[in-house]
Design a protein around this motif. Structure first.
Motif, PDB file in Angstrom:
ATOM      1  N   MET A  47       6.557  -2.421  -9.779  1.00 42.90           N
ATOM      2  CA  MET A  47       7.303  -3.522  -9.451  1.00 42.90           C
ATOM      3  C   MET A  47       7.368  -3.971  -8.115  1.00 42.90           C
ATOM      4  O   MET A  47       7.434  -5.093  -7.697  1.00 42.90           O
ATOM      5  CB  MET A  47       8.819  -3.369 -10.280  1.00 42.90           C
ATOM      6  N   ALA A  48       7.851  -2.745  -7.287  1.00 38.00           N
ATOM      7  CA  ALA A  48       7.898  -3.215  -5.857  1.00 38.00           C
ATOM      8  C   ALA A  48       6.482  -3.455  -5.295  1.00 38.00           C
ATOM      9  O   ALA A  48       6.471  -4.625  -4.408  1.00 38.00           O
ATOM     10  CB  ALA A  48       8.439  -1.965  -4.876  1.00 38.00           C
ATOM     11  N   ALA A  49       5.508  -3.021  -5.685  1.00 35.63           N
ATOM     12  CA  ALA A  49       4.211  -3.276  -5.210  1.00 35.63           C
ATOM     13  C   ALA A  49       3.717  -4.706  -5.502  1.00 35.63           C
ATOM     14  O   ALA A  49       3.117  -5.553  -4.853  1.00 35.63           O
ATOM     15  CB  ALA A  49       3.083  -2.495  -5.907  1.00 35.63           C
ATOM     16  N   THR A  50       4.058  -5.168  -6.876  1.00 39.25           N
ATOM     17  CA  THR A  50       3.915  -6.454  -7.321  1.00 39.25           C
ATOM     18  C   THR A  50       4.594  -7.504  -6.466  1.00 39.25           C
ATOM     19  O   THR A  50       3.831  -8.450  -5.984  1.00 39.25           O
ATOM     20  CB  THR A  50       4.194  -6.737  -8.827  1.00 39.25           C
ATOM     21  N   VAL A  51       5.999  -7.213  -6.336  1.00 40.30           N
ATOM     22  CA  VAL A  51       6.888  -8.234  -5.353  1.00 40.30           C
ATOM     23  C   VAL A  51       6.060  -8.279  -4.116  1.00 40.30           C
ATOM     24  O   VAL A  51       5.997  -9.390  -3.579  1.00 40.30           O
ATOM     25  CB  VAL A  51       7.896  -7.769  -5.437  1.00 40.30           C
ATOM     26  N   ALA A  52       5.354  -7.437  -3.565  1.00 40.57           N
ATOM     27  CA  ALA A  52       4.868  -7.184  -2.166  1.00 40.57           C
ATOM     28  C   ALA A  52       3.600  -7.984  -2.220  1.00 40.57           C
ATOM     29  O   ALA A  52       3.383  -8.881  -1.279  1.00 40.57           O
ATOM     30  CB  ALA A  52       4.753  -5.811  -1.610  1.00 40.57           C
ATOM     31  N   ILE A  53       2.802  -7.929  -3.251  1.00 44.01           N
ATOM     32  CA  ILE A  53       1.458  -8.545  -3.272  1.00 44.01           C
ATOM     33  C   ILE A  53       1.733 -10.079  -3.457  1.00 44.01           C
ATOM     34  O   ILE A  53       0.904 -10.844  -2.774  1.00 44.01           O
ATOM     35  CB  ILE A  53       0.474  -8.034  -4.488  1.00 44.01           C
TER      36      ILE A  53
ATOM     37  N   GLY B 174       0.878  -1.085   0.151  1.00 41.68           N
ATOM     38  CA  GLY B 174       0.099  -0.146   0.078  1.00 41.68           C
ATOM     39  C   GLY B 174       0.916   1.281   0.014  1.00 41.68           C
ATOM     40  O   GLY B 174       0.448   2.244  -0.735  1.00 41.68           O
ATOM     41  N   LEU B 175       2.079   1.106   0.576  1.00 38.55           N
ATOM     42  CA  LEU B 175       2.865   2.490   0.809  1.00 38.55           C
ATOM     43  C   LEU B 175       3.598   2.695  -0.437  1.00 38.55           C
ATOM     44  O   LEU B 175       4.159   3.765  -0.907  1.00 38.55           O
ATOM     45  CB  LEU B 175       3.835   2.329   2.025  1.00 38.55           C
ATOM     46  N   VAL B 176       4.020   1.656  -1.219  1.00 38.04           N
ATOM     47  CA  VAL B 176       4.750   1.863  -2.572  1.00 38.04           C
ATOM     48  C   VAL B 176       3.993   1.451  -3.850  1.00 38.04           C
ATOM     49  O   VAL B 176       4.435   0.857  -4.815  1.00 38.04           O
ATOM     50  CB  VAL B 176       5.961   0.978  -2.333  1.00 38.04           C
ATOM     51  N   ARG B 177       2.471   1.706  -3.805  1.00 43.03           N
ATOM     52  CA  ARG B 177       1.934   1.326  -4.812  1.00 43.03           C
ATOM     53  C   ARG B 177       2.141   2.022  -5.971  1.00 43.03           C
ATOM     54  O   ARG B 177       1.625   1.766  -7.232  1.00 43.03           O
ATOM     55  CB  ARG B 177       0.284   1.597  -4.626  1.00 43.03           C
ATOM     56  N   THR B 178       2.902   3.171  -5.793  1.00 43.08           N
ATOM     57  CA  THR B 178       3.203   3.917  -7.061  1.00 43.08           C
ATOM     58  C   THR B 178       4.303   3.414  -7.895  1.00 43.08           C
ATOM     59  O   THR B 178       4.616   3.641  -9.062  1.00 43.08           O
ATOM     60  CB  THR B 178       3.399   5.755  -6.840  1.00 43.08           C
TER      61      THR B 178
END
Length: 427
Positions: free
Chosen positions: A307-313, A300-304
């Motif tokens: 790539m980082a958001a995808t890895v987190a999900i 949620g914090l890096v959703r912009t």
């Protein structure tokens, strides 16, 4: 496991067939009612509600039937209802017909679950049970994944006949379950004298409600299914797509990572958990899920940052899989160890009822919180629920016997033969 041949193998094949059928059709019921039959989202939602309510209607009778007649007749009744319901669902075009067939379908699927769990218990000894339930969980995940994949190749929203074929094949799957597992002869239940006053109507349910350890386990199980199973296909999926902006294809990859994690880790994890307290494994699952919710916060914090958001999900779903692998060898065996042999069906049905209610309530709460735009509140609430899982798992330890909690006195077992040898030598 020496008992994994014959009857148990047929039961596990039945678990896989049941899971394949669920994955084969359940993901496409909404689109079938909404788009193919053109009845709208409200009718589709009503169909799912009736499907879930069917479980609440039949499970109390399912447990009593298993205890009185055995799991095999109940399984055959469940497969018959599910087959008729699935076939009728594919033929129905109006709301009334879809609701009736959905009730039969849901009632049949739900009836099969405690019957299959009871069969596993009947076919295994205490030391083999954890592995049997772990294998069941692995087969269920494989079956649902393969079923969804195969079903997706058949579904064509522009061709109603493709959905009719889908549900007809589902009906045949349940007939296959009846032929493979429903004809397997079960070992007789252990003879156990019933306590005085337990023979009256509802005695089985009253006995289960009076079992404080079982009630605590059900409370813990309800929280587990609400926080995990009731979220990662609904609340977490809504958070990933609506808040983080995850593409549907990426979400599919994340769900695949969850299933792959379970398949790869399950039999490795069971070797670890069979030498540990079951309550320790349950608490560890809660801690792993706490890490999953932490990764959701990161997403949620890096959703912009796509790539980082995808890895987190993807990490969220993979961590859910690790926790599920820790739970699979523990929950079912504890229910089996807590249940008197004459009430095994009632205990399994009660456990299934708690699971069904939690899985039904979980998505409503999750989607409501995420849809209202309060995703930080949603993640905080789920993290608190996960901490509560850890606390309840640790507290449950006080209410289980060492055998129920899988406490093995290995040191004592090793000392006794050594002492015997020393006495023989001295003689």
């Amino acid at each position: 496991m020496k008992e994994w041949g014959g009857r148990l193998r047929r039961v596990q094949i039945g678990n896989a067939l049941s899971a394949f059928g669920s994955g084969f059709t359940l993901p496409y019921m909404f689109v079938y009612v909404d788009q193919v039959r053109g009845l709208g989202a409200a009718a589709a939602g009503a169909v799912f509600t009736v499907f879930a309510l069917a479980a609440l209607a039949v499970l109390p009778f399912t447990g009593r039937g298993i205890d009185r007649y055995g799991p095999r007749p109940v399984l055959l009744a469940g497969t018959a209802m599910a087959a008729v319901g699935a076939f009728a669902f594919g033929q129905a075009s109006g709301t009334a017909g879809l609701l009736l067939s959905s009730f039969l379908f849901g009632a049949g699927v739900t009836t099969c679950q405690p019957a299959l769990a009871t069969m596993i218990v009947r076919c295994t000894g205490r030391t083999e049970r954890s592995r049997a339930f772990a294998l069941q969980f692995t087969l269920v995940n494989l079956g649902m994944g393969i079923g969804a994949l195969v079903g997706g190749q058949i579904v064509d929203t522009s061709d109603p006949a493709s959905l009719t074929r889908l549900f007809t094949i589902e009906a045949l799957t349940f007939l296959g379950l009846a032929a493979v597992t429903g004809t397997a002869k079960m070992p007789p239940a252990a003879v156990e004298p019933a306590p005085a006053g337990a023979s009256g109507r509802g005695g089985g349910l009253r006995a289960m409600v009076a079992d404080k350890a079982m009630l605590r386990l059900c409370a813990l199980a309800g929280l587990i299914f609400f926080t995990c199973y009731g979220q990662f296909e609904s609340g977490v999926a809504a958070f990933a797509t609506d808040t983080v902006g995850t593409a549907p294809s990426t979400l599919g990859l994340a769900i695949g990572a969850n299933a792959l994690t379970i398949v790869l880790l399950q039999m490795f994890v069971v070797r670890i958990t069979e030498r540990r307290r079951r309550t320790t494994a349950m608490a560890a699952a809660g801690l792993v899920w706490l890490g999953a919710w932490g990764m959701a916060v990161v997403a949620g914090l890096v959703r912009t940052e796509a790539m980082a958001a995808t890895v987190a999900i993807v990490a969220v779903y993979a961590l859910f899989g690790v926790g599920e692998s820790l739970l699979a060898p523990t929950m079912g065996p504890i229910v089996a160890d807590l249940a008197p042999s004459r009430l095994l069906g009632t205990y399994n049905a009660g456990y299934a009822l708690v699971k069904q209610i939690a899985v039904a309530v979980g998505p409503a709460v999750g989607v409501l919180l995420v849809g209202s735009g309060t995703w930080p509140l949603y993640l905080a609430a789920m993290a608190l629920c996960t901490l509560l899982i850890v606390a309840l798992a640790v507290r449950l330890r006080e209410h289980l016997t060492p055998a129920q909690d899988n406490v093995r006195a290995l040191a004592v077992a090793q000392r006794e033969p050594r002492a015997a040898r020393e006495l023989q030598t001295a003689a």
